[in-house]
Design a protein around this motif. Sequence first.
Motif, PDB file in Angstrom:
ATOM      1  N   GLU A   8      54.623  26.908  92.963  1.00 50.16           N
ATOM      2  CA  GLU A   8      53.902  25.825  94.024  1.00 50.16           C
ATOM      3  C   GLU A   8      53.110  25.815  94.800  1.00 50.16           C
ATOM      4  OE1 GLU A   8      55.867  22.831  92.810  1.00 50.16           O
ATOM      5  OE2 GLU A   8      56.221  23.997  91.079  1.00 50.16           O
ATOM      6  N   GLU A  13      57.239  24.960 100.232  1.00 49.12           N
ATOM      7  CA  GLU A  13      57.995  24.826  98.982  1.00 49.12           C
ATOM      8  C   GLU A  13      57.908  26.201  97.987  1.00 49.12           C
ATOM      9  OE1 GLU A  13      60.407  23.861  97.210  1.00 49.12           O
ATOM     10  OE2 GLU A  13      59.395  21.764  96.987  1.00 49.12           O
ATOM     11  N   GLN A  74      56.841  20.866  92.628  1.00 54.30           N
ATOM     12  CA  GLN A  74      56.131  19.144  93.519  1.00 54.30           C
ATOM     13  C   GLN A  74      55.065  19.259  91.882  1.00 54.30           C
ATOM     14  OE1 GLN A  74      55.936  18.690  97.089  1.00 54.30           O
ATOM     15  NE2 GLN A  74      57.251  19.858  97.872  1.00 54.30           N
ATOM     16  N   SER A  93      58.598  16.811  90.320  1.00 46.38           N
ATOM     17  CA  SER A  93      58.778  15.131  90.625  1.00 46.38           C
ATOM     18  C   SER A  93      57.953  15.013  91.350  1.00 46.38           C
ATOM     19  CB  SER A  93      59.831  16.146  91.883  1.00 46.38           C
ATOM     20  OG  SER A  93      59.971  15.336  93.022  1.00 46.38           O
ATOM     21  N   ASN A  95      56.389  12.277  92.475  1.00 48.00           N
ATOM     22  CA  ASN A  95      56.551  11.056  94.157  1.00 48.00           C
ATOM     23  C   ASN A  95      55.496  10.287  93.846  1.00 48.00           C
ATOM     24  OD1 ASN A  95      56.779  10.370  96.242  1.00 48.00           O
ATOM     25  ND2 ASN A  95      55.764  11.850  97.392  1.00 48.00           N
ATOM     26  N   ASN A 316      62.349  18.961 103.378  1.00 40.63           N
ATOM     27  CA  ASN A 316      62.934  20.005 101.553  1.00 40.63           C
ATOM     28  C   ASN A 316      63.373  20.708 102.236  1.00 40.63           C
ATOM     29  OD1 ASN A 316      62.137  20.831  99.372  1.00 40.63           O
ATOM     30  ND2 ASN A 316      60.400  21.996  99.496  1.00 40.63           N
TER      31      ASN A 316
END
Length: 373
Positions: A8, A13, A74, A93, A95, A316
């Motif tokens: 990541e 993260e 992410q 994910s 967004n 987060n």
Amino acid sequence: MKIAVLREQAEGERRVAATPETVKKFIALGAEMAIEAGAGESASYADADYAAAGAVVGTRAATLQDAGIILGVQGPDPASLSGAAPGAMLAASLNPFGERARVDGYAAAGIEALAMEFMPRITRAQSMDILSSQSNLAGYKAVLDAAAEYDRAFPMMMTAAGTVSAARVFVMGVGVAGLQAIATARRLGAQVSATDVRSATKEQIQSLGAKPIFVENVAGIEGEGSGGYAGEMSPEYQAAQAELVSGHIAKQDIVITTALIPGRPAPRLISAAQVASMRPGSVIVDLAVEQGGNVEGAVAGEVVTVSGVKIVGHRNVPSRLAADTSALFSRNLFNFLSAFWDKEAGKPVLDEEIGDAIRLTRGGAVVNARLLS
């Protein structure tokens, strides 16, 4: 089919999209697993553990080379995905509403981007639902964060020197995170109450031993939006709720807010005046702070003190429990891909119901109806 798992890049993260457990499961399907070196390090999964599970551990370039599926927590920068196979799937994910330019970048790069947070809330997709799995642990962590900032005990204690009263905890928003927050606060011995705009949650609150705080006999009380989420309330309901909640908040030691509306800023639940009504030393945890916040005065990434009340706005929150949230996230991804795995094709073949719901880009274009409307 080569499946790439990337380290990541987003700041802070710590999660990873595959664990040694799911690596073994993907290999059993017939996939080749490639893991970027250090991908699981911050979630306590060592490169050696991935190698022992059968994955090839290497550089980002080597990991991506000819990969037909890319897994992430992410969404990665589209420019960082060069080398993947043409039309490669990206499941993470993403967004979509907050990072539309990045979605356009996936389309331009020929990536088939799959937004796991768009997974429909239907029975057969429950095991694929990353929002539920991550929110569950976020609700748990919110209570622990509150306890860490609260300078008193949670349970009632009777001692020779006198009695310590139980902390009063109020949970606003009774979705997955809220229900877990209620359960965790109860386990710690707090006196718990909760509210939600959806009247159907009253029984859920009571089943966990908490007291429901609800507006009655006002238009808009059902509050049921699409996909199991809360919808927006009528002005009459909002005014009645504000009056009811104001009186209740002033008596609370800890408040945890969890309310979100998909694709829109988080609704404002607590005003500065309501914060000021709480006694000094009280704590508010805003789990919606990254979407604008439920609490006036909350600051993303900080713990601030306003009128003597600590407002916790950690970013987060699932990443703060990286080992367990990674394990759940990676199982969501495996459950999703394995459910559609075509052995003859050697890859997943999505159906319309789930495929159309989560697919953002395909064939060089943005195709998701929620982004085109």
